[in-house]
Write a protein that holds these residues in place. Structure first.
Motif, short mmCIF file in Angstrom:
data_model
loop_
_atom_site.label_atom_id
_atom_site.label_comp_id
_atom_site.label_asym_id
_atom_site.label_seq_id
_atom_site.Cartn_x
_atom_site.Cartn_y
_atom_site.Cartn_z
N HIS A 145 -12.07 -2.30 53.42
CA HIS A 145 -13.00 -1.75 52.43
C HIS A 145 -13.38 -0.33 52.83
O HIS A 145 -13.76 -0.06 53.98
CB HIS A 145 -14.26 -2.60 52.33
N ALA A 146 -13.28 0.59 51.86
CA ALA A 146 -13.66 1.99 52.09
C ALA A 146 -14.89 2.33 51.27
O ALA A 146 -14.99 1.95 50.09
CB ALA A 146 -12.51 2.92 51.70
N LEU A 147 -15.82 3.04 51.89
CA LEU A 147 -17.00 3.51 51.17
C LEU A 147 -16.65 4.68 50.27
O LEU A 147 -15.57 5.30 50.40
CB LEU A 147 -18.08 3.94 52.18
N ALA A 148 -17.54 5.01 49.36
CA ALA A 148 -17.34 6.17 48.49
C ALA A 148 -17.23 7.44 49.34
O ALA A 148 -17.87 7.57 50.38
CB ALA A 148 -18.50 6.29 47.51
N ASN A 149 -16.40 8.34 48.88
CA ASN A 149 -16.11 9.56 49.64
C ASN A 149 -16.81 10.75 48.99
O ASN A 149 -16.50 11.11 47.85
CB ASN A 149 -14.60 9.79 49.68
N THR A 150 -17.73 11.35 49.70
CA THR A 150 -18.45 12.52 49.18
C THR A 150 -17.89 13.82 49.73
O THR A 150 -18.36 14.91 49.36
CB THR A 150 -19.95 12.43 49.54
N GLY A 151 -16.88 13.74 50.62
CA GLY A 151 -16.29 14.94 51.21
C GLY A 151 -14.88 15.16 50.69
O GLY A 151 -14.54 14.79 49.57
N GLY A 152 -14.05 15.76 51.53
CA GLY A 152 -12.66 16.03 51.17
C GLY A 152 -11.77 14.82 51.42
O GLY A 152 -12.25 13.75 51.83
N ASP A 153 -10.47 14.99 51.18
CA ASP A 153 -9.52 13.91 51.44
C ASP A 153 -9.64 13.43 52.89
O ASP A 153 -9.90 14.23 53.80
CB ASP A 153 -8.09 14.38 51.20
N ARG A 154 -9.44 12.14 53.09
CA ARG A 154 -9.46 11.61 54.45
C ARG A 154 -8.45 10.48 54.55
O ARG A 154 -8.05 9.88 53.55
CB ARG A 154 -10.86 11.12 54.83
N SER A 155 -8.04 10.19 55.78
CA SER A 155 -7.04 9.15 56.00
C SER A 155 -7.31 8.49 57.34
O SER A 155 -8.04 9.02 58.19
CB SER A 155 -5.63 9.73 55.97
N ALA A 156 -6.71 7.33 57.52
CA ALA A 156 -6.83 6.60 58.78
C ALA A 156 -5.54 5.82 59.01
O ALA A 156 -4.99 5.23 58.08
CB ALA A 156 -8.03 5.65 58.75
#
Length: 511
Positions: A279-290
């Motif tokens: 589960h990923a939270l809402a993203n308020t910044g730029g693109d991200r990955s893991a």
């Protein structure tokens, strides 16, 4: 699965004996005759030659010539030609198989330098060892960087990590070996090849795969909202990873520390088809990955597989200065500025420098740049990630988003005849000179008010920004004065009959 490539040392020895013999028998084909099909080179470096006699023009397959070997010439016309082979010294023996073609026939030529020896080693021992030595090392594939042609990947055995640059398939490179052998992240692999160090990176190059032990765990597919994908939306959500696990010990999952603030595990199902739900939270910044790691064991060895998930983010509008100071990550940035010069080192022609009031950024290979037809002086918007090369910041994986203002280079006389339009910019070049017309004032220390003069005439410049998007009143920071050469991009306006150019600094030349 085991794949073994055996180096035929006796052939190397035969090659040495053959080259040393005074009764070296030539090899004959009807169309090609070579004085020897074996060429021996001293392990300390040196040269040797053979003669080739053909009935037609001939050529060597240059793609087969390794970097350590120099061959001259590599082609010729009918008749007799001497071909020279040269190499520098080497710690271990090495070989190359070349093919000479003429009139539809092919002659093999084997080049041997010394006797090949292979040292079993850990990754740490490879890293600490000398270049040019041949090593055999076993490790787990942690990352694959290229599969289609060369076969480049990283292996780690717990003592360190080594980069593999080029993998052979059936004894040959550039064969797409990783795809053909089925090598995947998490597999245990044994390779052997010579060590080199390139820009500080330790590499084994053009390796043979000696053994491949497939991982007991594998990521088969990933789904987001019922659709095959590894990309989560901006607002967050769930991603389900479907696994194959051939172990009775179950599956564990490792999320990197840098992603734990926004990524978590909702559920692990260890059924017939194991699944892990993230589960990923809402993203308020730029693109991200893991990149998450799945682990299992057979009770003796540990096996891994990995998966990279991506979450789109907002594009961050920024300045050149802030972009250069940003961290290297997946954040997408948007910059508007003026193209100040092309980056001519890029043979693809997609790279350029963009500048605003705060500084400049190298935009490296922006997709869409060539198609847009943009040029130096144009005002553009680009989007991309913060990257770096040799310590210098650059925008990478970028997109040429828009050509905002397409400028035209004109003389000052032509500029004066243009229609007033605050949305149309022109490139003007001339000398900074004093304005004498009624209603003008001269100022080179703050706002930039003066006449710009070329061979065709003069125009009153009413303010020059130090850079695109900057505030007024900073012209003095450029340290320009009367008589200096100045190039600006400017729009035309008229105030009480006085033609004015309102500009942005592009370049200058002190006089």
């Amino acid at each position: 699965m085991k794949l073994k490539y055996i180096i035929l040392s006796f052939i190397a020895v035969l090659g040495i004996f053959t080259s040393c013999s005074e009764d070296n028998d030539p090899t004959y084909l009807d169309e090609i005759r070579v004085s020897s099909s074996y060429v021996s080179l001293d392990v300390n470096g040196g040269s040797n030659s053979i003669t080739v006699k053909t009935s037609d023009s001939w050529t060597l397959n240059t793609e087969e010539i390794p970097e350590w070997l120099t061959v001259s010439p590599t082609s010729g016309s009918a008749g007799e030609t001497t071909i020279q082979f040269s190499a520098s010294s080497t710690l271990d023996g090495r070989t190359a198989e070349l093919h000479l073609t003429s009139a539809g026939r092919t002659q093999n030529i084997n080049v041997i330098q010394g006797l090949s020896t292979v040292s079993d080693a850990t990754c740490a021992e490879v890293i600490a060892g000398p270049d040019s030595k041949t090593y055999r090392v076993t490790g787990v594939v942690t990352r694959i960087t290229e599969t289609a042609t060369y076969g480049n990947f990283y292996i780690n055995d717990g003592t360190g990590e080594v980069y593999i640059y080029g993998t052979k398939y059936e004894g040959k490179t550039k064969q797409g070996a990783l795809n053909k052998l089925g090598v995947e992240v998490g597999d245990e692999i044994t390779v052997e090849g010579p060590k080199t160090t390139y820009n500080g990176t330790v590499e084994l190059v053009d390796v043979d795969v000696v053994n491949l032990n497939k991982s007991l765990i594998k990521v088969d597919s990933t789904y987001v909202a019922g659709v095959a994908s590894n990309e989560l939306p901006l607002e967050g959500g769930d991603l389900v990873a479907y696994l194959t696990c051939k172990s009775n010990y179950g599956v564990s999952v490792e999320i990197p520390e840098s992603a734990k603030s926004w990524l978590s595990i909702n559920a692990i199902n260890s059924g017939t088809v194991p699944t892990v739900t993230f589960h990923a939270l809402a993203n308020t910044g730029g693109d991200r990955s893991a990149t998450v790691v799945f682990k299992t064991t057979d009770g003796k060895k540990n096996y891994t597989s990995e998966m990279t998930l991506i979450q789109k983010g907002a594009i961050v509008k920024t300045t050149c200065e802030a972009f250069n100071a940003a961290e290297i990550d997946d954040t997408q940035y948007r910059i508007q500025g003026v193209i100040t010069e092309l980056y001519t080192s890029d043979k693809q022609g997609k790279s350029f420098y963009i500048a605003d009031n705060t500084g400049k950024v190298l935009v490296y290979r922006a997709e869409g740049f060539i198609e847009a037809g943009a040029k130096v002086g144009d005002v553009v918007t680009v989007v991309g990630k913060r990257g770096e090369y040799k310590g210098n910041a650059q925008m990478v994986n970028g997109t040429f988003e828009s050509l905002d203002y397409q400028v035209e280079t004109v003389s000052i006389a032509d500029f004066r005849n243009k229609a007033d339009d605050k949305e149309k910019y022109y490139i003007l070049s001339g000398t900074i000179s004093e304005a004498t017309e009624s209603g003008t004032k001269n100022d080179v220390t703050q706002y930039g008010n003066f006449n710009l003069t070329d061979d065709s005439g003069s125009v009153y410049v009413y303010g020059v920004l130090k850079g695109w998007g900057g505030p007024k009143g900073q012209f003095g920071d450029l340290n320009l004065t009367w008589g200096d050469k100045l190039t600006i991009i400017a729009y035309k306006t008229t105030y009480k009959g006085l033609v004015e150019a309102v500009g942005v600094y592009l370049s200058s030349e002190k006089q």
